[in-house]
Design a protein around this motif. Structure first.
Motif, PDB file in Angstrom:
ATOM      1  N   ILE A  43       0.843  -1.193   0.000  1.00  0.00           N
ATOM      2  CA  ILE A  43       0.000   0.000   0.000  1.00  0.00           C
ATOM      3  C   ILE A  43       0.880   1.247   0.000  1.00  0.00           C
ATOM      4  N   ASN A  44       0.533   2.208  -0.815  1.00  0.00           N
ATOM      5  CA  ASN A  44       1.215   3.504  -0.798  1.00  0.00           C
ATOM      6  C   ASN A  44       0.709   4.286   0.421  1.00  0.00           C
ATOM      7  N   PRO A  45       1.571   4.488   1.445  1.00  0.00           N
ATOM      8  CA  PRO A  45       1.104   5.166   2.659  1.00  0.00           C
ATOM      9  C   PRO A  45       1.069   6.686   2.522  1.00  0.00           C
ATOM     10  N   GLN A  46       1.556   7.179   1.396  1.00  0.00           N
ATOM     11  CA  GLN A  46       1.559   8.616   1.109  1.00  0.00           C
ATOM     12  C   GLN A  46       2.416   9.399   2.119  1.00  0.00           C
ATOM     13  N   ARG A  47       3.441   8.745   2.623  1.00  0.00           N
ATOM     14  CA  ARG A  47       4.409   9.390   3.500  1.00  0.00           C
ATOM     15  C   ARG A  47       5.601   8.444   3.630  1.00  0.00           C
ATOM     16  N   ASP A  48       6.724   8.954   4.129  1.00  0.00           N
ATOM     17  CA  ASP A  48       7.908   8.133   4.347  1.00  0.00           C
ATOM     18  C   ASP A  48       7.754   7.312   5.622  1.00  0.00           C
ATOM     19  N   SER A  49       8.466   6.188   5.667  1.00  0.00           N
ATOM     20  CA  SER A  49       8.538   5.396   6.890  1.00  0.00           C
ATOM     21  C   SER A  49       9.556   6.004   7.842  1.00  0.00           C
ATOM     22  N   GLU A  50       9.303   5.854   9.125  1.00  0.00           N
ATOM     23  CA  GLU A  50      10.304   6.228  10.111  1.00  0.00           C
ATOM     24  C   GLU A  50      11.488   5.269  10.011  1.00  0.00           C
ATOM     25  N   GLU A  51      12.657   5.744  10.423  1.00  0.00           N
ATOM     26  CA  GLU A  51      13.879   4.964  10.236  1.00  0.00           C
ATOM     27  C   GLU A  51      13.785   3.597  10.906  1.00  0.00           C
ATOM     28  N   GLY A  52      13.253   3.547  12.123  1.00  0.00           N
ATOM     29  CA  GLY A  52      13.144   2.278  12.825  1.00  0.00           C
ATOM     30  C   GLY A  52      12.211   1.304  12.132  1.00  0.00           C
ATOM     31  N   ALA A  53      11.092   1.808  11.623  1.00  0.00           N
ATOM     32  CA  ALA A  53      10.140   0.949  10.926  1.00  0.00           C
ATOM     33  C   ALA A  53      10.728   0.432   9.620  1.00  0.00           C
ATOM     34  N   LEU A  54      11.452   1.296   8.902  1.00  0.00           N
ATOM     35  CA  LEU A  54      12.063   0.884   7.641  1.00  0.00           C
ATOM     36  C   LEU A  54      13.056  -0.246   7.859  1.00  0.00           C
ATOM     37  N   ALA A  55      13.782  -0.205   8.977  1.00  0.00           N
ATOM     38  CA  ALA A  55      14.732  -1.268   9.291  1.00  0.00           C
ATOM     39  C   ALA A  55      14.026  -2.591   9.543  1.00  0.00           C
ATOM     40  N   VAL A  56      12.775  -2.535   9.979  1.00  0.00           N
ATOM     41  CA  VAL A  56      12.014  -3.750  10.267  1.00  0.00           C
ATOM     42  C   VAL A  56      11.463  -4.376   8.999  1.00  0.00           C
ATOM     43  N   HIS A  57      10.826  -3.564   8.126  1.00  0.00           N
ATOM     44  CA  HIS A  57      10.148  -4.150   6.962  1.00  0.00           C
ATOM     45  C   HIS A  57      10.903  -3.957   5.644  1.00  0.00           C
ATOM     46  N   GLY A  58      11.788  -2.975   5.533  1.00  0.00           N
ATOM     47  CA  GLY A  58      12.595  -2.803   4.334  1.00  0.00           C
ATOM     48  C   GLY A  58      11.852  -2.290   3.113  1.00  0.00           C
ATOM     49  N   LEU A  59      10.618  -1.803   3.277  1.00  0.00           N
ATOM     50  CA  LEU A  59       9.818  -1.333   2.138  1.00  0.00           C
ATOM     51  C   LEU A  59       9.993   0.176   1.989  1.00  0.00           C
ATOM     52  N   THR A  60      10.696   0.583   0.954  1.00  0.00           N
ATOM     53  CA  THR A  60      11.050   1.982   0.788  1.00  0.00           C
ATOM     54  C   THR A  60       9.919   2.794   0.162  1.00  0.00           C
ATOM     55  N   THR A  61      10.029   4.102   0.295  1.00  0.00           N
ATOM     56  CA  THR A  61       9.041   5.005  -0.295  1.00  0.00           C
ATOM     57  C   THR A  61       8.990   4.845  -1.808  1.00  0.00           C
ATOM     58  N   ASP A  62      10.161   4.705  -2.447  1.00  0.00           N
ATOM     59  CA  ASP A  62      10.190   4.547  -3.901  1.00  0.00           C
ATOM     60  C   ASP A  62       9.498   3.262  -4.335  1.00  0.00           C
ATOM     61  N   PHE A  63       9.702   2.178  -3.584  1.00  0.00           N
ATOM     62  CA  PHE A  63       9.066   0.909  -3.929  1.00  0.00           C
ATOM     63  C   PHE A  63       7.544   1.008  -3.818  1.00  0.00           C
ATOM     64  N   LEU A  64       7.067   1.751  -2.835  1.00  0.00           N
ATOM     65  CA  LEU A  64       5.629   1.827  -2.576  1.00  0.00           C
ATOM     66  C   LEU A  64       4.928   2.926  -3.376  1.00  0.00           C
ATOM     67  N   ARG A  65       5.688   3.743  -4.086  1.00  0.00           N
ATOM     68  CA  ARG A  65       5.116   4.929  -4.728  1.00  0.00           C
ATOM     69  C   ARG A  65       4.007   4.596  -5.729  1.00  0.00           C
ATOM     70  N   ASP A  66       4.148   3.490  -6.466  1.00  0.00           N
ATOM     71  CA  ASP A  66       3.144   3.170  -7.488  1.00  0.00           C
ATOM     72  C   ASP A  66       2.111   2.152  -7.002  1.00  0.00           C
ATOM     73  N   LYS A  67       2.107   1.854  -5.700  1.00  0.00           N
ATOM     74  CA  LYS A  67       1.152   0.890  -5.156  1.00  0.00           C
ATOM     75  C   LYS A  67      -0.173   1.598  -4.848  1.00  0.00           C
ATOM     76  N   PRO A  68      -1.282   0.857  -4.765  1.00  0.00           N
ATOM     77  CA  PRO A  68      -2.574   1.479  -4.464  1.00  0.00           C
ATOM     78  C   PRO A  68      -2.603   2.050  -3.049  1.00  0.00           C
ATOM     79  N   THR A  69      -3.439   3.026  -2.812  1.00  0.00           N
ATOM     80  CA  THR A  69      -3.637   3.572  -1.476  1.00  0.00           C
ATOM     81  C   THR A  69      -4.586   2.665  -0.693  1.00  0.00           C
ATOM     82  N   PHE A  70      -4.657   2.902   0.617  1.00  0.00           N
ATOM     83  CA  PHE A  70      -5.586   2.104   1.421  1.00  0.00           C
ATOM     84  C   PHE A  70      -7.023   2.318   0.941  1.00  0.00           C
ATOM     85  N   ALA A  71      -7.367   3.535   0.571  1.00  0.00           N
ATOM     86  CA  ALA A  71      -8.721   3.808   0.083  1.00  0.00           C
ATOM     87  C   ALA A  71      -9.055   2.954  -1.131  1.00  0.00           C
TER      88      ALA A  71
END
Length: 243
Positions: A43-71
């Motif tokens: 899901i495109n969260p429409q914002r960046d992940s916090e550093e700690g969260a990014l270290a947990v899941h590894g899903l970057t903003t660029d990777f998620l940019r073209d994904k659907p939104t939650f809506a």
């Protein structure tokens, strides 16, 4: 009974701080058997992940940019979970984020769409007081292989939790492991008679699924400027020396 094992990944720890859901993984269990009818969305969260969260899941903003939104995925997601019993590890965390996402869409809270929510973390604390009860710890306790889990992922964690939940509620160690022929004992020392294991339903990925999976791996390779962890298989366990 229809049960959905659910896990989310998020941009941070609190929806009150504006953090959003960026991945949902769901595994369906029908009458205590894996159906293979699962649901998974990045899901495109429409914002960046916090550093700690990014270290947990590894899903970057660029990777998620073209994904659907939650809506955009909400109608399919709510249709999928509607009326089911939902199994979540540390349910208040995931439900808090789901409620926040639904509130942004002026929709009722998550609990109003489902039959009930069961928290396996609370179950584990009652079964194993004073012990570590993270998903990794429970996998180790019940003999469920999770060496491939180097990063958190919604669908992977949901699949592991499905095995953990069935083990916790059935008295067996895993859907697929060899019980070794030994008798299990209950709290009073009496032998428990275990129900026979049901056939595990395996749904092979089609050509389109494989192509989409390869596209995701290629994108992750680009983000990490190398080969992502999902391209590596863990080494086989070393055999114990013969006596």
């Amino acid at each position: 009974m229809r049960q959905i094992i659910l896990d989310t990944e998020t941009t941070g720890l609190s929806p009150r701080a504006g953090n959003r859901i960026l991945e949902i993984g769901c595994v369906e269990v029908l009458n205590r058997q894996l159906s293979g009818h699962n649901l998974h969305h990045y899901i495109n969260p429409q914002r960046d992940s916090e550093e700690g969260a990014l270290a947990v899941h590894g899903l970057t903003t660029d990777f998620l940019r073209d994904k659907p939104t939650f809506a955009q995925i909400a109608p399919e997601f709510l249709d999928y979970v509607r009326g089911a019993q939902i199994i979540i590890h540390n349910a208040p965390f995931d439900v808090g984020f789901l409620d926040a996402e639904l509130a942004l869409l002026d929709l009722p809270p998550f609990s109003e769409h489902v039959a009930e929510v069961v928290d396996t973390l609370q179950m584990a604390k009652e079964l194993h007081p004073g012990r570590r009860n993270s998903l990794d710890a429970l996998c180790d306790r019940y003999g469920i292989a999770n060496a491939h889990r180097t990063l958190h992922g919604g669908l992977l964690d949901a699949a592991l939790l499905a095995e953990v939940y069935l083990a916790m509620t059935r008295g067996q160690n895993s859907l697929t492991m060899d019980l070794g022929g030994g008798d299990e004992e209950g709290a009073d020392g009496a032998a428990l008679e275990l129900a026979p294991l049901a056939d595990v339903i395996v749904v092979a990925a089609g050509e389109e699924d494989q192509r989409l999976h390869e596209d995701v791996l290629n994108q992750l390779d680009k983000e990490v400027r190398g080969a992502c962890v999902w391209r590596f298989e863990p080494p086989p366990p070393e055999e114990a020396p013969q006596a």
